[in-house]
Design an enzyme around this catalytic site. Structure first.
Site, short mmCIF file in Angstrom:
data_model
loop_
_atom_site.label_atom_id
_atom_site.label_comp_id
_atom_site.label_asym_id
_atom_site.label_seq_id
_atom_site.Cartn_x
_atom_site.Cartn_y
_atom_site.Cartn_z
N TYR A 39 1.24 -1.18 -0.20
CA TYR A 39 0.15 0.14 0.13
C TYR A 39 0.75 0.92 -0.29
O TYR A 39 0.30 1.84 -0.61
CB TYR A 39 -1.21 -0.15 1.01
CG TYR A 39 -1.55 -0.90 1.37
CD1 TYR A 39 -2.32 -1.97 0.27
CD2 TYR A 39 -2.87 -0.51 2.70
CE1 TYR A 39 -3.14 -2.98 0.57
CE2 TYR A 39 -3.64 -2.02 2.47
CZ TYR A 39 -3.80 -3.16 1.73
OH TYR A 39 -5.19 -3.67 1.38
N HIS A 97 0.03 -11.53 1.76
CA HIS A 97 -0.45 -11.04 1.23
C HIS A 97 -1.78 -11.93 -0.15
O HIS A 97 -2.61 -11.95 0.41
CB HIS A 97 0.06 -9.86 0.71
CG HIS A 97 -1.23 -8.77 0.57
ND1 HIS A 97 -0.50 -7.33 0.46
CD2 HIS A 97 -2.10 -8.62 -0.21
CE1 HIS A 97 -1.72 -6.50 0.08
NE2 HIS A 97 -2.95 -7.43 0.11
#
EC number: 1.1.1.346
Length: 267
Positions: A39, A97
């Protein structure tokens, strides 16, 4: 340790936008914050936390390891870098992730490296994200199911993941739903809107309450303080059995996120 039922997400938020979002979330009562290496906002999240005045022990911070950092020699240093950005000695939860089957790092290798990060005290709990059944089985084989705190998956009224969630329940692995609102698509759904009207609630509150009542955690994001506050009220909304059945009928395999090379074969 358990996973908080309600947190704030930071996907796609960067710079001052994410600082303001996290600050507002903490102001209105959130205590769980979800971020990730990819991110590119961990430093801003860390800044917002530091400036909030909320004690670290009152927070639950989650980050996720990104694909180039999965290898045994890379995972721990990458998490140490994340901790520096987040201005903390530890995170409460660290996830892999994506399974990234073509990455050249086996599930056994990255789960073992993640367990080592926990052993070193860098993270209180570990888990997985976007893992279908086969990859979850491999993760369990590597570290044991009791070590896996959650599988954070895309899950909404339009994508209910019946097979995967049943498997996770059977294994005692908690489900965290992300994109519970399906990029806002469920907010326009007439069934959700009708339920919202009956309860004097918002469509977002209904979708979030549905997930909460199924026992899942949720991490909705917003850049608007009033929406952050409004979403939190989903925790007080009790949907009826008829409401839950009506939402269950909205399933349409409406997957929004499945990046090539990162996702494994879905169930």
């Amino acid at each position: 340790m358990s996973i908080p039922a309600f947190g704030v997400g930071t996907f796609r938020l960067q710079g001052q936008v994410v600082i303001d979002s996290v600050r507002n979330a903490l102001d209105v009562g959130y205590r769980a914050i979800d971020t990730a290496q990819i991110y590119e906002n961990e430093a801003e999240v860390g800044q917002a936390i530091a400036e909030s005045g909320v004690a670290r022990e009152d927070l639950f911070v989650t980050t996720k390891i990104w694909v180039p950092n999965y290898a045994q020699g890379k995972l721990v240093p990458s998490l140490q870098d994340s901790l520096a950005k987040l201005r903390t000695d530890y995170v409460d939860l660290t996830l892999i992730h994506w399974p990234a089957p073509g990455n050249g790092v086996t599930v056994a290798e990255f789960m073992t490296a993640l367990a080592e990060a926990k052993a070193q005290g860098l993270t209180r709990q570990i888990g997985i994200s976007n893992f279908p059944i086969a990859e979850t089985r491999a993760a369990i084989a590597a570290v044991g199911r009791d070590a896996i705190a959650t599988n954070q998956i895309e899950l909404s009224p339009y994508l209910q993941n019946a097979a995967l969630t049943a498997f996770l329940k059977e294994q005692g692995i908690h489900v965290t739903s992300y994109m519970t609102l399906a990029y806002g698509k469920v907010l326009k759904d007439p069934v959700i809107s009708q339920i919202a009207e009956r309860h004097d609630a918002t469509p977002a509150q209904v979708a979030l309450a549905w997930a909460l009542q199924l026992g899942y955690s949720v991490i909705p994001s917003s850049t608007k303080r009033e929406n952050l506050a409004s979403n939190l009220l989903a925790q007080q909304l009790r949907l009826t059995a008829d409401d839950m059945a009506a939402i269950a009928a909205l399933e349409r395999n409406g997957r929004e996120v499945s990046p090539e090379g990162l996702a494994a074969a879905w169930d």
